[in-house]
Write a protein that holds these residues in place. Structure first.
Motif, short mmCIF file in Angstrom:
data_model
loop_
_atom_site.label_atom_id
_atom_site.label_comp_id
_atom_site.label_asym_id
_atom_site.label_seq_id
_atom_site.Cartn_x
_atom_site.Cartn_y
_atom_site.Cartn_z
N ILE A 1 0.85 -1.18 0.00
CA ILE A 1 0.00 0.00 0.00
C ILE A 1 0.89 1.23 0.00
N ARG A 2 0.57 2.18 -0.88
CA ARG A 2 1.39 3.39 -0.93
C ARG A 2 0.51 4.61 -1.19
N ALA A 3 1.02 5.75 -0.77
CA ALA A 3 0.36 7.02 -1.04
C ALA A 3 0.71 7.43 -2.46
N LEU A 4 -0.26 7.98 -3.15
CA LEU A 4 -0.03 8.50 -4.49
C LEU A 4 0.25 9.99 -4.41
N SER A 5 0.92 10.49 -5.40
CA SER A 5 1.25 11.90 -5.46
C SER A 5 -0.02 12.75 -5.54
N LEU A 6 0.00 13.86 -4.84
CA LEU A 6 -1.14 14.77 -4.91
C LEU A 6 -1.18 15.51 -6.24
N LYS A 7 -0.09 15.45 -7.02
CA LYS A 7 -0.08 16.07 -8.35
C LYS A 7 -1.18 15.48 -9.21
N VAL A 8 -1.36 14.17 -9.11
CA VAL A 8 -2.37 13.48 -9.90
C VAL A 8 -3.76 13.97 -9.49
N LEU A 9 -3.99 14.05 -8.19
CA LEU A 9 -5.27 14.51 -7.69
C LEU A 9 -5.55 15.94 -8.11
N VAL A 10 -4.56 16.79 -7.98
CA VAL A 10 -4.74 18.21 -8.36
C VAL A 10 -4.98 18.33 -9.86
N ALA A 11 -4.25 17.57 -10.66
CA ALA A 11 -4.42 17.61 -12.11
C ALA A 11 -5.84 17.19 -12.49
N ASP A 12 -6.39 16.22 -11.79
CA ASP A 12 -7.76 15.77 -12.07
C ASP A 12 -8.78 16.85 -11.69
N LEU A 13 -8.46 17.68 -10.71
CA LEU A 13 -9.37 18.72 -10.27
C LEU A 13 -9.36 19.93 -11.17
N VAL A 14 -8.24 20.16 -11.86
CA VAL A 14 -8.08 21.35 -12.69
C VAL A 14 -8.65 21.15 -14.05
#
Length: 82
Positions: free
Chosen positions: A69-82
């Motif tokens: 189990i690993r944390a994913l980068s918040l860059k991916v989450l932010v990119a999806d929001l933009v």
């Protein structure tokens, strides 16, 4: 203010619970092999960690695979929001 503290505050401001924030930050520090690893590291009850993990997974902030189990980068989450 330390980067860790800023990130924690941003995650709280985004509506994550204390358990969700702690689980995410723990995974950023070190991936886990199992959910039980997160239970022992966090100090939360197993049911709390499972709920936190499920919500983080729904937000695409964590992933579980054969390697653990690993944390994913918040860059991916932010990119999806933009």
């Amino acid at each position: 203010m330390a980067l860790h503290t800023k990130l924690r505050d941003l995650l709280f401001d985004a509506g994550l619970s204390e358990a969700e924030v702690l689980v995410y930050l723990e995974l950023l520090k070190k991936p886990a092999e199992t959910i039980w690893d997160l239970v022992t590291r966090s100090g939360f009850a197993k049911s709390v960690v499972y709920r936190a993990f499920a919500r983080l997974k729904a937000f695409q902030m964590v992933e579980k695979n054969d390697e653990g189990i690993r944390a994913l980068s918040l860059k991916v989450l932010v990119a999806d929001l933009v």
